[in-house]
Motif scaffolding. Structure first.
Motif, PDB file in Angstrom:
ATOM      1  N   PRO A   1      27.247  30.959  25.841  1.00 24.34           N
ATOM      2  CA  PRO A   1      26.383  29.757  26.104  1.00 24.34           C
ATOM      3  C   PRO A   1      25.168  30.049  26.871  1.00 24.34           C
ATOM      4  O   PRO A   1      24.880  30.825  27.295  1.00 24.34           O
ATOM      5  N   GLU A   2      24.392  29.004  27.144  1.00 30.30           N
ATOM      6  CA  GLU A   2      23.521  28.882  27.910  1.00 30.30           C
ATOM      7  C   GLU A   2      23.544  29.323  29.206  1.00 30.30           C
ATOM      8  O   GLU A   2      22.497  30.426  29.665  1.00 30.30           O
ATOM      9  N   ALA A   3      24.409  29.259  30.014  1.00 27.35           N
ATOM     10  CA  ALA A   3      24.700  29.826  31.352  1.00 27.35           C
ATOM     11  C   ALA A   3      26.292  29.607  31.621  1.00 27.35           C
ATOM     12  O   ALA A   3      27.050  28.981  31.101  1.00 27.35           O
ATOM     13  N   PHE A   4      26.543  30.642  32.605  1.00 20.59           N
ATOM     14  CA  PHE A   4      27.996  30.561  33.113  1.00 20.59           C
ATOM     15  C   PHE A   4      27.857  30.889  34.472  1.00 20.59           C
ATOM     16  O   PHE A   4      27.014  31.331  35.057  1.00 20.59           O
ATOM     17  N   GLY A   5      29.234  30.693  35.255  1.00 21.56           N
ATOM     18  CA  GLY A   5      29.352  30.825  36.531  1.00 21.56           C
ATOM     19  C   GLY A   5      28.799  32.188  36.839  1.00 21.56           C
ATOM     20  O   GLY A   5      29.296  33.116  36.429  1.00 21.56           O
ATOM     21  N   GLY A   6      28.329  32.175  38.316  1.00 25.20           N
ATOM     22  CA  GLY A   6      27.986  33.522  38.872  1.00 25.20           C
ATOM     23  C   GLY A   6      29.057  34.121  39.727  1.00 25.20           C
ATOM     24  O   GLY A   6      28.602  35.172  40.616  1.00 25.20           O
ATOM     25  N   TYR A   7      30.351  33.701  39.711  1.00 24.93           N
ATOM     26  CA  TYR A   7      31.250  34.268  40.498  1.00 24.93           C
ATOM     27  C   TYR A   7      31.686  35.705  40.243  1.00 24.93           C
ATOM     28  O   TYR A   7      31.481  35.987  39.124  1.00 24.93           O
ATOM     29  N   HIS A   8      31.886  36.492  41.165  1.00 30.53           N
ATOM     30  CA  HIS A   8      31.892  38.045  40.995  1.00 30.53           C
ATOM     31  C   HIS A   8      33.264  38.275  40.132  1.00 30.53           C
ATOM     32  O   HIS A   8      34.290  37.409  40.221  1.00 30.53           O
ATOM     33  N   ARG A   9      33.109  39.238  39.362  1.00 34.47           N
ATOM     34  CA  ARG A   9      34.129  39.801  38.365  1.00 34.47           C
ATOM     35  C   ARG A   9      35.562  39.991  38.970  1.00 34.47           C
ATOM     36  O   ARG A   9      36.572  40.067  38.526  1.00 34.47           O
ATOM     37  N   SER A  10      35.457  40.373  40.359  1.00 30.54           N
ATOM     38  CA  SER A  10      36.539  40.688  41.089  1.00 30.54           C
ATOM     39  C   SER A  10      37.398  39.232  41.478  1.00 30.54           C
ATOM     40  O   SER A  10      38.632  39.054  41.861  1.00 30.54           O
ATOM     41  N   VAL A  11      36.660  38.121  41.277  1.00 28.77           N
ATOM     42  CA  VAL A  11      37.367  36.912  41.895  1.00 28.77           C
ATOM     43  C   VAL A  11      37.957  36.153  40.557  1.00 28.77           C
ATOM     44  O   VAL A  11      38.960  35.437  40.825  1.00 28.77           O
ATOM     45  N   THR A  12      37.616  36.378  39.389  1.00 34.28           N
ATOM     46  CA  THR A  12      38.060  35.857  38.217  1.00 34.28           C
ATOM     47  C   THR A  12      37.906  36.878  37.053  1.00 34.28           C
ATOM     48  O   THR A  12      37.133  37.787  37.022  1.00 34.28           O
ATOM     49  N   ARG A  13      39.182  36.597  36.380  1.00 35.70           N
ATOM     50  CA  ARG A  13      39.244  37.816  35.044  1.00 35.70           C
ATOM     51  C   ARG A  13      38.388  37.314  33.922  1.00 35.70           C
ATOM     52  O   ARG A  13      38.431  37.796  33.137  1.00 35.70           O
ATOM     53  N   TYR A  14      37.719  36.108  34.018  1.00 37.04           N
ATOM     54  CA  TYR A  14      36.984  35.610  32.842  1.00 37.04           C
ATOM     55  C   TYR A  14      35.778  35.095  33.336  1.00 37.04           C
ATOM     56  O   TYR A  14      35.823  34.551  34.549  1.00 37.04           O
ATOM     57  N   PRO A  15      34.673  35.008  32.463  1.00 35.49           N
ATOM     58  CA  PRO A  15      33.512  34.299  33.085  1.00 35.49           C
ATOM     59  C   PRO A  15      33.798  32.568  33.179  1.00 35.49           C
ATOM     60  O   PRO A  15      34.138  32.055  32.213  1.00 35.49           O
ATOM     61  N   VAL A  16      33.454  31.976  34.136  1.00 32.58           N
ATOM     62  CA  VAL A  16      33.650  30.602  34.577  1.00 32.58           C
ATOM     63  C   VAL A  16      32.497  29.745  33.553  1.00 32.58           C
ATOM     64  O   VAL A  16      31.237  29.893  33.746  1.00 32.58           O
ATOM     65  N   GLN A  17      33.047  28.792  33.100  1.00 33.93           N
ATOM     66  CA  GLN A  17      32.241  27.926  31.988  1.00 33.93           C
ATOM     67  C   GLN A  17      31.387  27.147  33.139  1.00 33.93           C
ATOM     68  O   GLN A  17      31.864  26.537  33.937  1.00 33.93           O
ATOM     69  N   TYR A  18      29.925  26.961  32.642  1.00 32.99           N
ATOM     70  CA  TYR A  18      29.280  25.872  33.207  1.00 32.99           C
ATOM     71  C   TYR A  18      29.321  24.819  32.465  1.00 32.99           C
ATOM     72  O   TYR A  18      29.214  24.718  31.043  1.00 32.99           O
TER      73      TYR A  18
END
Length: 683
Positions: free
Chosen positions: A595-612
């Protein structure tokens, strides 16, 4: 786009619906049938005996075709249905839909099948900004057709709806009285035609403009993918991401009238399905070794629309490359300046960068000679009009205070440029990457002047200007206490000192002193900027940092592809591979479509990139990101008449082969064919 929505597109025509295939657009909802920046259907709802349907599954068959499997009823508990409904739609030369109803019962059924229709003829800017209409609507139901119309002075748009089966037609619906035999079926083909009426009464049908000519879309896609290199590797998802990128680029091709049957990339669905200077240039750069024709068309078309006068309403200057072109109602009545609008400070130097990079891959001296005047005008703009503060740097300040863009860099949202304490600077603003682009444009312009234009004096001048710019930049933008480059200089020439991803663009432009490149690379891969999925737009810890803020903490795949390229330019192969691996692994979670962009949460916080939530998808420069990352990992660079291969592959890939690469190979002078094979064994 949301996972709850289904989109199909071709050129600047697209349809966005829910997962039943229905369209119920609100004033601010970007669903519907759009063509040439106008919505031609805002309601398109299928009912059976007055009731809505439930989706069983939705098949995205191709980017221009989708299929919906439905049953009557909207209950949460499924009961074995005796009737099922299939909707199959396409945007090939317009919008068409076939509705098929299957009777699974051993008795005949009688039913009323209705398509509810409506249209607000909203300009895309009216949807984005929740603006009301100023014209009048009209409807006619003659000759077995339903015509929905809109008129404002000489501006007229119409939507014509017809069916292959007889229907009862009202101003708001087409209704079919249907009887289906046991285990039989019924179907009708619906056709929607979008058109504009000229002041002299001529009707112009707004068909798709993807530049494919007379061939079918299936044939066009096969030819498009066959003309690109093939990839073979141990990382299966990379192959699917690569193919998805090629097909999405095919979908986003847009052919302005001045381009004939040639195409350039539109920026993205749903808001930006039109010509953008910056986006088209960046995407063409990403795709150059893979589908080089996009670059040639982009250069020609942007050259044709290059600024020729000073126009405050459109922020136009002589030599300036356009930002955006629109064809809707607000542009027609000059309530928006996009006809075209020139409010971008980066597209002009980037135009020269693309021209030089294209020549390096193609050896096409003829196009460089053809566009010499345009390139010289762009280079002249940098100092004659781009230097608003008289300090030797490109800066920007809109002259159209009412509807022009405040931020005219790629991070163009209102709060993207800030000090580390969160304050916003005044105008003009000279962002760091603009100076990198200017340096790169002058250096590359000098090369073209010597090689193709045979003007050594001009080349020497540009080289001297580039060297002076690099020297001054490394003094004025370097933040001593943080050991990184400032985001910008403010209107007083003081540093706007937030730490952002812009420093990665400085690497690919070449303006960074070699002695400082290691420190820049360390920041980019450090914990404040690198999330594990990619480099954030703004560093964690800055006052305005927000992992789901548009330009203040999200991860942009496009941004990361150029950062990786810049790291590679300065010899940081492992770091470039790390950035590439993060973005390409994130692509797995988006089914290969970044996508255009996705969330900047650290990979240790979420097992997947968070959708914007409002990210465009597909978006051109996100679609092009895997291509530039592949080029970077393989180390593909045109050197004279040869192709340099110097692989830097993340260990997850193992073996990677890119076959049949367009470009100058051996002693070939134009786009030829070659073969590259690189291997790295995993341990």
């Amino acid at each position: 786009m949301s996972d709850d929505l289904v989109s199909i597109l071709d050129g600047n025509t697209f349809v966005v619906s829910d997962r039943r295939g229905d369209i119920e657009a609100s004033a601010t909802d970007p669903t519907g049938l759009f063509a040439s920046d106008t919505r031609f259907l805002s309601r398109w709802v299928l009912t059976v005996d007055g009731g809505r349907l439930t989706a069983l599954s939705t098949d995205d068959l191709k980017y221009y075709e989708s299929q919906f499997f439905l049953v009557p009823g909207t209950g949460s508990i499924y009961v074995n249905a005796t009737v099922s409904v299939i909707r199959r739609r396409a945007v090939e030369g317009g919008f068409s839909e076939r509705v098929t109803i299957l009777n699974h019962h051993d008795e005949p059924v009688d039913m009323a099948v209705t398509i509810e229709v409506g249209n607000d003829f909203a300009d895309l800017f009216e949807v984005k900004d929740a603006l009301g209409k100023k014209g009048d609507y009209y409807t006619s139901t003659e000759g077995g057709r339903l015509v929905l119309g809109y008129r404002r002075g000489n501006y007229r748009r119409e939507t014509e709806i017809s069916s292959s089966q007889p229907a009862q037609i009202s101003e708001k619906a087409l209704t079919f009285e249907v009887q289906i035999e046991p285990h039989g079926e019924w179907s009708t083909d619906l056709r929607v035609v979008a058109s504009m009426l000229t002041p002299d009464g001529r009707r112009v049908i707004l068909t798709s403009r993807s530049g494919r000519g007379d061939v079918s879309m299936d044939e066009d896609v096969r030819a498009w993918t066959a003309g690109a290199p093939r990839i073979e590797c141990d990382w299966e998802s990379l192959e699917s991401t690569y193919r998805r990128s090629l097909i999405d680029l095919a979908a986003l091709r847009f052919s302005p009238l001045v381009a004939g049957r040639h195409s350039l990339p539109a920026a993205g669905l749903p808001w930006f399905m039109t010509m953008f200077g910056r986006d088209s240039i960046f995407t063409s750069l990403q795709a150059l070794p893979f589908v080089p024709d996009l670059a040639a068309t982009t250069l020609r078309v942007l050259g044709q629309w290059q600024g020729s006068k000073v126009d405050d309403f459109r922020d136009e200057d002589p030599g300036r490359i356009l930002h955006e072109m629109r064809h809707g109602e607000l542009s027609a009545f000059e309530e928006r300046p996009h006809s075209p609008y020139f409010g971008a400070a980066d597209a002009t130097p980037l135009y020269v960068v693309l021209l030089d990079e294209y020549e390096r891959w193609s050896g096409d001296h003829a196009l460089v000679r053809e566009l010499e005047a345009e390139a010289r005008a762009a280079l002249d703009w940098i100092d004659s009009y781009g230097d608003l503060m008289g300090n030797g740097y490109i800066s920007y300040r809109r002259r159209n205070e009412e509807t022009g863009l405040e931020n005219q860099c790629w991070k163009d949202s209102w709060d993207s440029i800030s000090y580390r304490d969160g304050r916003l600077p005044g105008f003009p603003r000279a962002t760091a990457e603009l100076q990198g682009y200017a340096y790169d444009a002058k250096s590359r312009g000098a090369r073209l002047a010597r090689l193709v234009w045979h003007d050594d004096a001009y080349a020497d001048q540009l080289d001297a200007e580039a060297a002076d710019l690099k020297r001054r930049f490394n003094h004025d933008f370097w933040v001593e206490d943080g050991e990184y480059y400032a985001l910008a200089l403010d209107e007083h020439g003081e540093q706007v000192d937030a730490l952002t991803s812009n420093i990665g663009h400085l690497l690919w432009s070449g303006i960074v002193d070699a002695s400082r490149a290691g420190t820049v690379a360390a920041h980019l891969l450090g914990p404040r900027l690198f999330s594990g999925w990619g480099v954030r737009t703004m560093a964690e810890g800055e006052q305005r940092y927000n992992p789901i803020g548009y330009h203040v903490g999200t991860v942009w795949p496009f941004d990361n592809s150029f950062i990786a390229w810049g790291l590679r330019r300065y010899g940081f192969k492992d770091e470039a591979a790390q950035v590439a691996a993060g973005i390409l692994e994130a692509a797995d979670f988006f089914q290969g479509r970044l996508p255009e962009a996705f969330g900047g949460y650290h990979r240790s916080v979420t097992r997947y990139p968070v959708q914007y939530p409002t990210a465009c998808s597909p978006q051109a420069w996100s679609t092009g990101a895997p291509l530039l990352l592949l080029r970077t990992m393989l180390g593909l660079e045109p050197i004279g008449e040869h192709l340099l291969v110097d692989p830097a592959l993340p260990v997850q890939i193992g073996r990677l082969e890119l076959l049949d690469i367009p470009g100058r190979w051996g002693r070939m002078d134009a786009f030829g064919r070659g073969r590259v094979e690189t291997r790295r064994e995993t341990t």
